[in-house]
Design a protein around this motif. Structure first.
Motif, short mmCIF file in Angstrom:
data_model
loop_
_atom_site.label_atom_id
_atom_site.label_comp_id
_atom_site.label_asym_id
_atom_site.label_seq_id
_atom_site.Cartn_x
_atom_site.Cartn_y
_atom_site.Cartn_z
N VAL A 1 4.74 1.06 7.47
CA VAL A 1 4.06 2.18 8.13
C VAL A 1 3.62 1.71 9.51
N VAL A 2 4.00 2.46 10.55
CA VAL A 2 3.71 2.03 11.92
C VAL A 2 2.99 3.13 12.68
N LEU A 3 2.22 2.70 13.67
CA LEU A 3 1.52 3.61 14.57
C LEU A 3 2.32 3.70 15.86
N CYS A 4 2.59 4.91 16.33
CA CYS A 4 3.39 5.04 17.53
C CYS A 4 3.04 6.31 18.29
N ALA A 5 3.57 6.39 19.51
CA ALA A 5 3.36 7.55 20.38
C ALA A 5 4.47 7.57 21.41
N SER A 6 4.60 8.68 22.12
CA SER A 6 5.62 8.79 23.16
C SER A 6 5.16 8.09 24.43
N ALA A 7 6.13 7.72 25.27
CA ALA A 7 5.80 7.09 26.55
C ALA A 7 5.00 8.05 27.42
N ASP A 8 5.33 9.34 27.36
CA ASP A 8 4.61 10.33 28.16
C ASP A 8 3.14 10.41 27.76
N TYR A 9 2.89 10.43 26.44
CA TYR A 9 1.50 10.48 25.98
C TYR A 9 0.74 9.22 26.42
N PRO B 1 1.47 -3.52 16.94
CA PRO B 1 2.22 -3.99 15.77
C PRO B 1 1.50 -5.11 15.01
N GLU B 2 0.61 -5.83 15.71
CA GLU B 2 -0.13 -6.90 15.04
C GLU B 2 -1.14 -6.35 14.03
N CYS B 3 -1.44 -5.05 14.12
CA CYS B 3 -2.36 -4.42 13.18
C CYS B 3 -1.63 -3.60 12.12
N GLU B 4 -0.34 -3.79 12.00
CA GLU B 4 0.43 -2.99 11.04
C GLU B 4 -0.11 -3.17 9.63
N GLU C 1 -1.60 7.42 3.41
CA GLU C 1 -2.35 6.93 4.55
C GLU C 1 -3.55 6.10 4.14
N GLY C 2 -4.12 6.38 2.97
CA GLY C 2 -5.32 5.69 2.55
C GLY C 2 -5.16 4.20 2.46
N LYS C 3 -3.93 3.72 2.24
CA LYS C 3 -3.70 2.29 2.16
C LYS C 3 -3.60 1.64 3.53
N ALA C 4 -3.50 2.44 4.58
CA ALA C 4 -3.42 1.89 5.92
C ALA C 4 -4.84 1.63 6.42
N SER C 5 -5.55 0.74 5.73
CA SER C 5 -6.98 0.59 5.94
C SER C 5 -7.33 0.09 7.33
N ARG C 6 -6.39 -0.57 8.02
CA ARG C 6 -6.71 -1.11 9.33
C ARG C 6 -6.79 0.01 10.37
N TYR C 7 -6.39 1.23 9.99
CA TYR C 7 -6.52 2.38 10.87
C TYR C 7 -7.49 3.40 10.27
N GLY D 1 0.26 13.22 20.49
CA GLY D 1 -0.74 12.23 20.11
C GLY D 1 -0.15 11.05 19.37
N LEU D 2 -1.03 10.24 18.78
CA LEU D 2 -0.62 9.09 17.99
C LEU D 2 -0.24 9.55 16.58
N VAL D 3 0.75 8.88 16.01
CA VAL D 3 1.15 9.23 14.65
C VAL D 3 1.35 7.96 13.84
N LEU D 4 0.88 7.98 12.61
CA LEU D 4 1.03 6.87 11.68
C LEU D 4 1.98 7.31 10.59
N GLN D 5 3.21 6.77 10.61
CA GLN D 5 4.24 7.23 9.69
C GLN D 5 5.15 6.08 9.26
N PRO D 6 5.82 6.23 8.12
CA PRO D 6 6.74 5.19 7.65
C PRO D 6 7.96 5.09 8.55
#
Length: 303
Positions: free
Chosen positions: A163-171, A258-261, A198-204, A235-240
């Motif tokens: 599961v990764v956190l990402c966003a567009s370059a424009d955003y 990515p270090e907080c994945e 999402e609940g297991k992504a505790s670092r976010y 916006g930011l999205v957290l998805q597999p």
């Protein structure tokens, strides 16, 4: 005492909820089942079950033993079924429940390949992101994503799910690129409404905290919609990665921190424990295991 019979008696009591129901499932007397479990406890030197007049519950040692015993019995039953069914071609209808986004992207080819290998099996594939009751709803297998809790069902691990956190370059150009976890609280967040993943992504965790709900500009129970919104700059999205990897590979999304994945989730094939597992189910479980690779192919895509 036959160790396998005693182990089977113990597992039956746990899965069925009582000595009487466990005995009925095994077609044995409650007295014999109780004797088996007591002898097993004496042999192991630990109490496996707490007994009251109304119910039984697992002790800490019993919980650990149950998980191992269930897998051992499954292996024995599968071996017996394989040896007894070597000359039997799987046939009939295989009913599968699967998550929507994963199925749309990654199940079409698998089902096709499976049916080429086993042409007498018809597949009824139903897509739903809710947690179906496979026994009550008549499914043979359910594919589930998450960190599964202990249950009477058998869960076969198929692949890790990053599961990764990402966003567009424009955003990121407009709102800045987070350089540490604390920066995330000031950003817009595209919220996935099925909290189980999402609940297991505790670092976010602060992204879904009550104090930051105003930052959640879009909420949906479908990851594809959220990824497309993120590509559009929402916006930011957290998805597999099985959803987002192609957009990341094409440069439409940029992975953030990515270090907080979070720790990976898992893709599991879940099915009911049966003494004689139908050949069509056993063949499907064998087929899907390892099908996606290690790591899965969606995590090996390169620009």
């Amino acid at each position: 005492m036959d160790r396998i019979d005693a182990m089977r008696a113990f597992v039956s009591v746990v899965t069925e909820g009582s000595f009487s129901h466990g005995a009925s499932h095994l077609q044995l007397s409650p007295q014999l089942v109780s004797k088996y479990v007591s002898q097993l406890e004496v042999r192991l030197g630990v109490r496996l079950l707490n007994r009251t007049t109304r119910k039984v519950s697992l002790t800490e040692a019993g919980t650990e033993y149950f998980q191992h015993a269930q897998q051992i019995l499954l292996s024995i039953d599968e071996m017996d079924a394989q040896l007894g069914g070597l000359q039997q071609q799987p046939k009939g209808t295989l009913r599968i429940s699967a998550p929507v986004s994963f199925a749309l992207k990654h199940l079409g080819r698998l089902v096709t390949d499976f049916q080429i290998a086993h042409p007498l099996v018809n597949v009824d594939l139903q897509l739903n992101d809710r947690k179906v009751d496979i026994v009550e709803e008549g499914f043979d297998v359910a594919l589930r994503i998450g960190q599964l809790k202990s249950s009477s069902l058998i869960a076969k691990h198929i692949a890790p799910i990053r599961v990764v956190l990402c966003a567009s370059a424009d955003y990121l150009h407009k709102h800045g690129t987070p350089t540490c976890a604390e920066d995330l609280k000031d950003h817009k967040y595209l919220h996935y409404s099925y909290i189980e993943m999402e609940g297991k992504a505790s670092r976010y965790h602060w992204l879904r905290g009550k104090n930051n709900q105003h930052n959640s500009k879009l909420e949906s129970n479908n990851g594809d919609v959220l990824v497309e919104a993120a590509i559009a700059g929402a916006g930011l999205v957290l998805q597999p990665t099985f959803i987002a990897s192609e957009a990341i590979r094409q440069g439409k999304l940029i992975e953030i921190l990515p270090e907080c994945e979070p720790e990976p989730l898992g893709l599991y094939a879940v099915y009911a424990h049966r003494k004689l597992l139908p050949n069509k189910i056993r063949c499907f479980i064998d087929f899907i295991e390892g099908y996606y690779g290690a790591p899965p192919y969606w995590d090996t895509l390169t620009p």
